[in-house]
Design a protein around this motif. Structure first.
Motif, PDB file in Angstrom:
ATOM      1  N   THR A 134     -12.937 -19.979  76.102  1.00 56.33           N
ATOM      2  CA  THR A 134     -12.398 -20.514  74.850  1.00 56.33           C
ATOM      3  C   THR A 134     -11.087 -21.251  75.081  1.00 56.33           C
ATOM      4  O   THR A 134     -10.838 -22.311  74.487  1.00 56.33           O
ATOM      5  CB  THR A 134     -12.163 -19.374  73.841  1.00 56.33           C
ATOM      6  N   PRO A 138     -13.074 -25.736  76.581  1.00 54.51           N
ATOM      7  CA  PRO A 138     -14.061 -25.231  75.616  1.00 54.51           C
ATOM      8  C   PRO A 138     -15.107 -26.258  75.203  1.00 54.51           C
ATOM      9  O   PRO A 138     -16.193 -25.882  74.780  1.00 54.51           O
ATOM     10  CB  PRO A 138     -13.199 -24.818  74.420  1.00 54.51           C
ATOM     11  N   VAL A 308     -15.772 -20.578  68.791  1.00 49.72           N
ATOM     12  CA  VAL A 308     -16.350 -20.603  70.138  1.00 49.72           C
ATOM     13  C   VAL A 308     -16.360 -19.209  70.743  1.00 49.72           C
ATOM     14  O   VAL A 308     -17.351 -18.778  71.341  1.00 49.72           O
ATOM     15  CB  VAL A 308     -15.563 -21.580  71.043  1.00 49.72           C
ATOM     16  N   TYR A 309     -15.255 -18.485  70.580  1.00 43.23           N
ATOM     17  CA  TYR A 309     -15.151 -17.143  71.165  1.00 43.23           C
ATOM     18  C   TYR A 309     -16.258 -16.237  70.645  1.00 43.23           C
ATOM     19  O   TYR A 309     -16.913 -15.525  71.421  1.00 43.23           O
ATOM     20  CB  TYR A 309     -13.784 -16.540  70.847  1.00 43.23           C
TER      21      TYR A 309
END
Length: 373
Positions: A134, A138, A308-309
């Motif tokens: 992340t 990313p 995203v994480y």
């Protein structure tokens, strides 16, 4: 005031995603019934009561998983380094002070509880890899140079686990890394290089890194009949159990492989063989369908979140369930070498149940947070 709190609780329950725990409970229910069937004829009181112990472990894992589900995903991101570092420390501790059983040091004794840090390490690696991918690159495709730091983060605990020795879990940590790396976009050149490195390193590991019994497992996979009464015994008996189940199976508590103890470890690594023998091809299709529903739910969540994480963590958790299921079913059917990985929520084992329970909790937490905005 009371009405507001009641209203808040109702809203929280409406947002709560029960699907992960629901699907996992369905698989566990099938598993505990199968475990009872596989061990009920045992002359050992301990073995005959394993299903009761399994229910106790599941209850504990469910409670822990539910608690975890109320922790915000940003907390995992914030403390991922700390969680990872603590688990690496526990893995080092296992090598020197761990409890030895079946020729390996894999557990730390905490009174009556046996903690297996390698199980917890799977999720720890996912949380940290999620943070790494992340924060660094990313959006763009990753090359070999960008993959070196996160690979080291996965390789260090994998190596410590392999030294226990636990080759299956160690390789699983590496597979989790590659699953996440592929999800985060790899250049085609990188994929080709990784494939080439994998082939070369596999040959080197076979020659210099594996113990004699581990090399025997690979040779047994190629030709089980070469040592039918020794290293090939489990693989042969497993295929006999699966084949004798045919389409409809022999029926509940009618497994000859389990009742006559022809198939060792029928409550751990080879539970799927016993399930096949008793419920046949159609029963196995039902069980596999439950796993496919779970995988689909993970994929749906990974594509639904906006962060995203969160997506990386969900994919990582799915890879734990997927690779365990794929490798276990592959090895008991003779399609893969025997490496000793349990079938999720079906095989007996407290540490693995706890890991899957926590994984469900983290996935549920991410799904619940998705509904907050």
């Amino acid at each position: 005031m009371k009405m507001n709190s009641d209203s808040g609780l109702i809203q929280a329950l409406k947002r709560y995603d029960f699907t992960f725990f629901g699907i996992c409970f369905a698989i566990f229910l099938v598993g505990v019934v199968n475990l009872y069937s596989a061990t009920h004829a045992s002359q050992s009181a301990h073995m005959a009561n394993l299903y009761k112990t399994q229910i106790g472990w599941y209850a504990m894992s469910l409670i822990v998983g539910l608690i975890v589900s109320f922790i915000q995903p940003k907390t995992y991101f914030r403390y991922s380094w700390l969680i990872y570092g603590l688990n690496v420390f526990l893995l080092v501790l296992v090598l020197f002070l761990g409890h030895k059983g079946m020729g390996a040091r894999r557990w730390i004794l905490l009174g009556p509880i046996r903690l297996q840090p390698s199980e917890l390490m799977k999720l720890s690696v996912i949380l940290l890899l999620g943070r790494w991918f992340t924060k660094y690159h990313p959006e763009k495709e990753s090359g070999i140079k960008e993959l070196i730091p996160p690979f080291i983060l996965a390789f260090v605990p994998a190596l410590l686990i392999i030294l226990e020795p636990d080759l299956g879990t160690g390789l699983l940590v590496i597979l989790i890394f590659f699953s996440i790396a592929f999800f985060r976009k790899l250049k085609w050149k990188s994929i080709l290089i990784i494939g080439l490195i994998g082939i070369l390193s596999g040959g080197v590991m076979y020659k210099f890194g594996l113990k004699e019994y581990q090399r025997k497992r690979i040779l047994t996979f190629i030709n089980p009949g070469a040592d039918a009464k020794g290293s090939g015994y489990n693989a042969i008996q497993s295929k006999i159990a699966i084949g004798s189940g045919k389409f409809l199976g022999k029926g509940f508590r009618k497994s000859s492989q389990a009742s006559l103890n022809y198939l060792p470890e029928n409550h751990t690594d080879f539970v799927f063989s016993i399930f096949n023998e008793e419920h046949g091809f159609f029963g196995s299709l039902f069980l596999i369908s439950l796993y496919l529903i779970l995988f689909y739910r993970f994929i749906w969540l990974a594509t639904s979140v906006t962060k995203v994480y969160d997506a990386i963590v969900v994919v990582g958790i799915m890879s734990i369930f997927f690779w365990h299921t794929f490798i276990n079913m592959g090895m008991v059917t003779g399609l893969m070498p025997i490496v000793g990985l349990p079938l999720p929520l079906m095989s007996y084992g407290g540490s693995s149940l706890m890991t899957f329970g926590v994984c469900c909790g983290v996935a549920t937490s991410i799904s619940n947070s998705r509904n907050l905005f």
